[in-house]
Design a protein around this motif. Structure first.
Motif, PDB file in Angstrom:
ATOM      1  N   HIS A 196       5.947  36.560  -9.448  1.00  0.00           N
ATOM      2  CA  HIS A 196       5.180  35.378 -10.178  1.00  0.00           C
ATOM      3  C   HIS A 196       6.206  34.873 -11.060  1.00  0.00           C
ATOM      4  O   HIS A 196       7.109  35.491 -11.284  1.00  0.00           O
ATOM      5  CB  HIS A 196       4.129  36.222 -10.985  1.00  0.00           C
ATOM      6  N   TRP A 197       5.888  33.597 -11.224  1.00  0.00           N
ATOM      7  CA  TRP A 197       7.025  32.722 -12.003  1.00  0.00           C
ATOM      8  C   TRP A 197       6.044  32.241 -13.206  1.00  0.00           C
ATOM      9  O   TRP A 197       4.919  31.694 -13.107  1.00  0.00           O
ATOM     10  CB  TRP A 197       7.498  31.577 -11.018  1.00  0.00           C
ATOM     11  N   GLY A 198       6.980  31.669 -14.147  1.00  0.00           N
ATOM     12  CA  GLY A 198       6.494  31.009 -15.292  1.00  0.00           C
ATOM     13  C   GLY A 198       6.841  29.407 -15.043  1.00  0.00           C
ATOM     14  O   GLY A 198       7.395  29.431 -14.195  1.00  0.00           O
ATOM     15  N   GLN A 199       6.534  28.759 -15.826  1.00  0.00           N
ATOM     16  CA  GLN A 199       6.639  27.137 -15.796  1.00  0.00           C
ATOM     17  C   GLN A 199       7.852  26.775 -16.307  1.00  0.00           C
ATOM     18  O   GLN A 199       8.383  25.645 -15.841  1.00  0.00           O
ATOM     19  CB  GLN A 199       5.518  26.687 -16.707  1.00  0.00           C
ATOM     20  N   GLY A 200       8.502  27.387 -17.014  1.00  0.00           N
ATOM     21  CA  GLY A 200       9.915  27.144 -17.332  1.00  0.00           C
ATOM     22  C   GLY A 200      10.108  26.444 -18.661  1.00  0.00           C
ATOM     23  O   GLY A 200       9.172  26.009 -19.289  1.00  0.00           O
ATOM     24  N   THR A 201      11.094  26.684 -19.352  1.00  0.00           N
ATOM     25  CA  THR A 201      11.588  25.943 -20.732  1.00  0.00           C
ATOM     26  C   THR A 201      13.088  25.442 -20.523  1.00  0.00           C
ATOM     27  O   THR A 201      14.011  25.922 -20.111  1.00  0.00           O
ATOM     28  CB  THR A 201      11.627  27.040 -21.798  1.00  0.00           C
ATOM     29  N   GLN A 202      12.930  24.093 -21.257  1.00  0.00           N
ATOM     30  CA  GLN A 202      14.206  23.436 -20.969  1.00  0.00           C
ATOM     31  C   GLN A 202      15.205  23.876 -22.111  1.00  0.00           C
ATOM     32  O   GLN A 202      14.954  23.764 -23.168  1.00  0.00           O
ATOM     33  CB  GLN A 202      13.880  21.753 -21.130  1.00  0.00           C
ATOM     34  N   VAL A 203      16.578  23.940 -21.552  1.00  0.00           N
ATOM     35  CA  VAL A 203      17.568  24.207 -22.335  1.00  0.00           C
ATOM     36  C   VAL A 203      18.618  23.126 -22.258  1.00  0.00           C
ATOM     37  O   VAL A 203      19.018  22.899 -21.219  1.00  0.00           O
ATOM     38  CB  VAL A 203      18.152  25.656 -22.340  1.00  0.00           C
ATOM     39  N   THR A 204      18.984  22.471 -23.257  1.00  0.00           N
ATOM     40  CA  THR A 204      20.108  21.270 -23.216  1.00  0.00           C
ATOM     41  C   THR A 204      21.114  21.743 -24.109  1.00  0.00           C
ATOM     42  O   THR A 204      21.023  21.754 -25.331  1.00  0.00           O
ATOM     43  CB  THR A 204      19.411  20.134 -23.641  1.00  0.00           C
ATOM     44  N   VAL A 205      22.314  21.644 -23.555  1.00  0.00           N
ATOM     45  CA  VAL A 205      23.579  21.726 -24.488  1.00  0.00           C
ATOM     46  C   VAL A 205      24.567  20.651 -24.656  1.00  0.00           C
ATOM     47  O   VAL A 205      25.083  20.287 -23.506  1.00  0.00           O
ATOM     48  CB  VAL A 205      24.410  23.219 -24.219  1.00  0.00           C
ATOM     49  N   SER A 206      24.333  20.051 -25.460  1.00  0.00           N
ATOM     50  CA  SER A 206      25.114  18.807 -25.814  1.00  0.00           C
ATOM     51  C   SER A 206      25.720  18.491 -27.174  1.00  0.00           C
ATOM     52  O   SER A 206      25.013  18.824 -28.218  1.00  0.00           O
ATOM     53  CB  SER A 206      24.246  17.652 -25.438  1.00  0.00           C
ATOM     54  N   SER A 207      26.740  17.973 -27.306  1.00  0.00           N
ATOM     55  CA  SER A 207      27.139  17.489 -28.554  1.00  0.00           C
ATOM     56  C   SER A 207      26.644  15.944 -28.774  1.00  0.00           C
ATOM     57  O   SER A 207      26.971  15.466 -30.055  1.00  0.00           O
ATOM     58  CB  SER A 207      28.611  17.563 -28.693  1.00  0.00           C
TER      59      SER A 207
END
Length: 115
Positions: free
Chosen positions: A104-115
């Motif tokens: 089973h999978w979730g929908q996901g969450t965005q992770v953005t690493v940026s300066s």
């Protein structure tokens, strides 16, 4: 109905931390192997970390020493503590629950690493 709901993503600067959560329902959480995967734009989805029913963990080489996966069987939730984040960690992070051939999978969450 099985549900996996991720939370905790966001925009952070390099070197900062985030803690992702994946709350589940509709499964006997404690017997599932839980995993965190990520998919960056233009790249294939990859395993980040997994934790077995017994608590054994596995990590991608790229995150060893920076990320920690854990689970709380009382809360039916799996976590991913991400420290010392790098721009290359930018991706959509999804959790999954695996038991035998069932996934089973979730929908996901965005992770953005940026300066």
């Amino acid at each position: 109905q099985v549900q996996l709901v991720e939370s905790g993503g966001g925009l952070v600067q390099p070197g900062e931390s985030l803690r992702l959560s994946c709350a589940t329902s509709g499964i006997i959480f404690r017997i599932y192997t839980m995993g965190w995967y990520r998919q960056a734009p233009g790249k294939q989805r990859e395993l980040v970390a997994s934790i077995s029913m017994g608590g054994s963990t596995n990590y991608a080489d790229s995150v060893k020493g920076r990320f920690t996966i854990s689970r709380d069987n009382a809360k039916n939730t799996v976590y991913l503590q991400m420290n010392s984040l790098k721009p290359e960690d930018t991706a959509v992070y999804s959790c999954n629950a695996k038991l035998g051939a069932g996934i089973h999978w979730g929908q996901g969450t965005q992770v953005t690493v940026s300066s």
